[in-house]
Motif scaffolding. Sequence first.
Motif, PDB file in Angstrom:
ATOM      1  N   ILE A  97      -9.117   5.130 -47.618  1.00  0.00           N
ATOM      2  CA  ILE A  97      -7.828   5.472 -47.021  1.00  0.00           C
ATOM      3  C   ILE A  97      -6.706   5.255 -48.025  1.00  0.00           C
ATOM      4  N   GLY A  98      -6.743   4.159 -48.760  1.00  0.00           N
ATOM      5  CA  GLY A  98      -5.740   3.879 -49.775  1.00  0.00           C
ATOM      6  C   GLY A  98      -4.437   3.369 -49.198  1.00  0.00           C
ATOM      7  N   ASP A  99      -3.523   3.012 -50.104  1.00  0.00           N
ATOM      8  CA  ASP A  99      -2.209   2.511 -49.711  1.00  0.00           C
ATOM      9  C   ASP A  99      -1.246   2.740 -50.866  1.00  0.00           C
ATOM     10  N   GLU A 100      -0.275   3.625 -50.655  1.00  0.00           N
ATOM     11  CA  GLU A 100       0.700   3.946 -51.706  1.00  0.00           C
ATOM     12  C   GLU A 100       1.523   2.734 -52.116  1.00  0.00           C
ATOM     13  N   LYS A 101       1.768   1.808 -51.192  1.00  0.00           N
ATOM     14  CA  LYS A 101       2.606   0.641 -51.472  1.00  0.00           C
ATOM     15  C   LYS A 101       2.002  -0.257 -52.549  1.00  0.00           C
ATOM     16  N   ILE A 102       0.684  -0.269 -52.645  1.00  0.00           N
ATOM     17  CA  ILE A 102       0.035  -1.103 -53.663  1.00  0.00           C
ATOM     18  C   ILE A 102      -0.561  -0.258 -54.784  1.00  0.00           C
ATOM     19  N   GLY A 103      -0.258   1.037 -54.773  1.00  0.00           N
ATOM     20  CA  GLY A 103      -0.720   1.925 -55.836  1.00  0.00           C
ATOM     21  C   GLY A 103      -2.178   2.335 -55.735  1.00  0.00           C
ATOM     22  N   MET A 104      -2.757   2.237 -54.541  1.00  0.00           N
ATOM     23  CA  MET A 104      -4.157   2.621 -54.338  1.00  0.00           C
ATOM     24  C   MET A 104      -4.214   4.031 -53.759  1.00  0.00           C
ATOM     25  N   ARG A 105      -4.693   4.984 -54.554  1.00  0.00           N
ATOM     26  CA  ARG A 105      -4.794   6.371 -54.097  1.00  0.00           C
ATOM     27  C   ARG A 105      -5.825   6.490 -52.985  1.00  0.00           C
ATOM     28  N   GLY A 106      -5.575   7.459 -52.106  1.00  0.00           N
ATOM     29  CA  GLY A 106      -6.493   7.663 -50.986  1.00  0.00           C
ATOM     30  C   GLY A 106      -6.264   9.011 -50.340  1.00  0.00           C
ATOM     31  N   ILE A 107      -6.419   9.051 -49.042  1.00  0.00           N
ATOM     32  CA  ILE A 107      -6.283  10.301 -48.297  1.00  0.00           C
ATOM     33  C   ILE A 107      -4.809  10.704 -48.217  1.00  0.00           C
ATOM     34  N   SER A 108      -4.555  11.964 -47.880  1.00  0.00           N
ATOM     35  CA  SER A 108      -3.182  12.484 -47.825  1.00  0.00           C
ATOM     36  C   SER A 108      -2.429  11.941 -46.611  1.00  0.00           C
ATOM     37  N   GLY A 109      -1.119  12.150 -46.615  1.00  0.00           N
ATOM     38  CA  GLY A 109      -0.283  11.713 -45.507  1.00  0.00           C
ATOM     39  C   GLY A 109      -0.656  12.375 -44.187  1.00  0.00           C
ATOM     40  N   GLY A 110      -0.942  13.669 -44.228  1.00  0.00           N
ATOM     41  CA  GLY A 110      -1.345  14.384 -43.021  1.00  0.00           C
ATOM     42  C   GLY A 110      -2.674  13.880 -42.481  1.00  0.00           C
ATOM     43  N   GLU A 111      -3.600  13.577 -43.384  1.00  0.00           N
ATOM     44  CA  GLU A 111      -4.897  13.028 -42.961  1.00  0.00           C
ATOM     45  C   GLU A 111      -4.713  11.632 -42.361  1.00  0.00           C
ATOM     46  N   ARG A 112      -3.777  10.857 -42.908  1.00  0.00           N
ATOM     47  CA  ARG A 112      -3.481   9.530 -42.355  1.00  0.00           C
ATOM     48  C   ARG A 112      -2.941   9.645 -40.925  1.00  0.00           C
ATOM     49  N   ARG A 113      -2.037  10.623 -40.698  1.00  0.00           N
ATOM     50  CA  ARG A 113      -1.470  10.797 -39.350  1.00  0.00           C
ATOM     51  C   ARG A 113      -2.563  11.200 -38.363  1.00  0.00           C
ATOM     52  N   ARG A 114      -3.444  12.105 -38.779  1.00  0.00           N
ATOM     53  CA  ARG A 114      -4.535  12.514 -37.890  1.00  0.00           C
ATOM     54  C   ARG A 114      -5.490  11.350 -37.628  1.00  0.00           C
ATOM     55  N   LEU A 115      -5.704  10.505 -38.626  1.00  0.00           N
ATOM     56  CA  LEU A 115      -6.535   9.314 -38.427  1.00  0.00           C
ATOM     57  C   LEU A 115      -5.875   8.373 -37.425  1.00  0.00           C
ATOM     58  N   SER A 116      -4.558   8.253 -37.467  1.00  0.00           N
ATOM     59  CA  SER A 116      -3.838   7.429 -36.484  1.00  0.00           C
ATOM     60  C   SER A 116      -4.085   7.938 -35.068  1.00  0.00           C
ATOM     61  N   VAL A 117      -4.056   9.256 -34.904  1.00  0.00           N
ATOM     62  CA  VAL A 117      -4.351   9.853 -33.595  1.00  0.00           C
ATOM     63  C   VAL A 117      -5.791   9.533 -33.216  1.00  0.00           C
ATOM     64  N   GLY A 118      -6.700   9.637 -34.162  1.00  0.00           N
ATOM     65  CA  GLY A 118      -8.107   9.320 -33.902  1.00  0.00           C
ATOM     66  C   GLY A 118      -8.299   7.894 -33.437  1.00  0.00           C
ATOM     67  N   MET A 119      -7.557   6.969 -34.035  1.00  0.00           N
ATOM     68  CA  MET A 119      -7.641   5.562 -33.633  1.00  0.00           C
ATOM     69  C   MET A 119      -7.188   5.396 -32.178  1.00  0.00           C
ATOM     70  N   ALA A 120      -6.208   6.191 -31.756  1.00  0.00           N
ATOM     71  CA  ALA A 120      -5.687   6.102 -30.389  1.00  0.00           C
ATOM     72  C   ALA A 120      -6.628   6.724 -29.368  1.00  0.00           C
ATOM     73  N   ILE A 121      -7.423   7.716 -29.783  1.00  0.00           N
ATOM     74  CA  ILE A 121      -8.273   8.423 -28.810  1.00  0.00           C
ATOM     75  C   ILE A 121      -9.749   8.081 -28.930  1.00  0.00           C
ATOM     76  N   ILE A 122     -10.139   7.201 -29.846  1.00  0.00           N
ATOM     77  CA  ILE A 122     -11.563   6.909 -30.048  1.00  0.00           C
ATOM     78  C   ILE A 122     -12.219   6.362 -28.773  1.00  0.00           C
ATOM     79  N   GLY A 123     -11.461   5.654 -27.946  1.00  0.00           N
ATOM     80  CA  GLY A 123     -12.013   5.105 -26.714  1.00  0.00           C
ATOM     81  C   GLY A 123     -12.036   6.096 -25.563  1.00  0.00           C
ATOM     82  N   GLY A 124     -11.524   7.296 -25.767  1.00  0.00           N
ATOM     83  CA  GLY A 124     -11.463   8.319 -24.729  1.00  0.00           C
ATOM     84  C   GLY A 124     -10.090   8.955 -24.721  1.00  0.00           C
ATOM     85  N   LEU A 125     -10.021  10.185 -24.288  1.00  0.00           N
ATOM     86  CA  LEU A 125      -8.741  10.887 -24.257  1.00  0.00           C
ATOM     87  C   LEU A 125      -7.891  10.361 -23.114  1.00  0.00           C
ATOM     88  N   PRO A 126      -6.685   9.876 -23.436  1.00  0.00           N
ATOM     89  CA  PRO A 126      -5.795   9.403 -22.373  1.00  0.00           C
ATOM     90  C   PRO A 126      -5.135  10.587 -21.669  1.00  0.00           C
TER      91      PRO A 126
END
Length: 137
Positions: A97-126
């Motif tokens: 995943i990475g972290d720009e704040k510490i200079g660790m390259r990773g996935i793009s910003g859009g992919e991070r936002r979609r992952l955030s949505v995934g974290m919210a729906i992993i237990g089922g669609l609200p």
Amino acid sequence: LRQDVCAHGHSRPAGCRLRNLWRGGLQWHAGEHGADETLVSAVPQEDVFLAALTPREMLSFAAELRLPQSWSERDRNNRVEEVLHLLHIEKCADTAIGDEKIGMRGISGGERRRLSVGMAIIGGLPQVLLCDEPTSG
């Protein structure tokens, strides 16, 4: 009968269950009669991920916490793969995943936002998914 609802202050954790609304606030509870239906889930504005993990590992961790204990490891893995596919993040699923704040390259910003949505729906669609600035990133 009209009720006004005002929600402010500290945010509730994603996956909280909403059962009762009353004037001036929200009351968060598990579903009635043992039902585990998520009514409201939230996607925070600030992504909170472990930079060294991959999206697949992060979703697997969330699945361990949010899915019923009665689910087998295979069922949990299938749910993770479904969410990766649904959010079109299969191609980066094994990239840190990475972290720009510490200079660790990773996935793009859009992919991070979609992952955030995934974290919210992993237990089922609200029934309601609250997103704070979903297009940032």
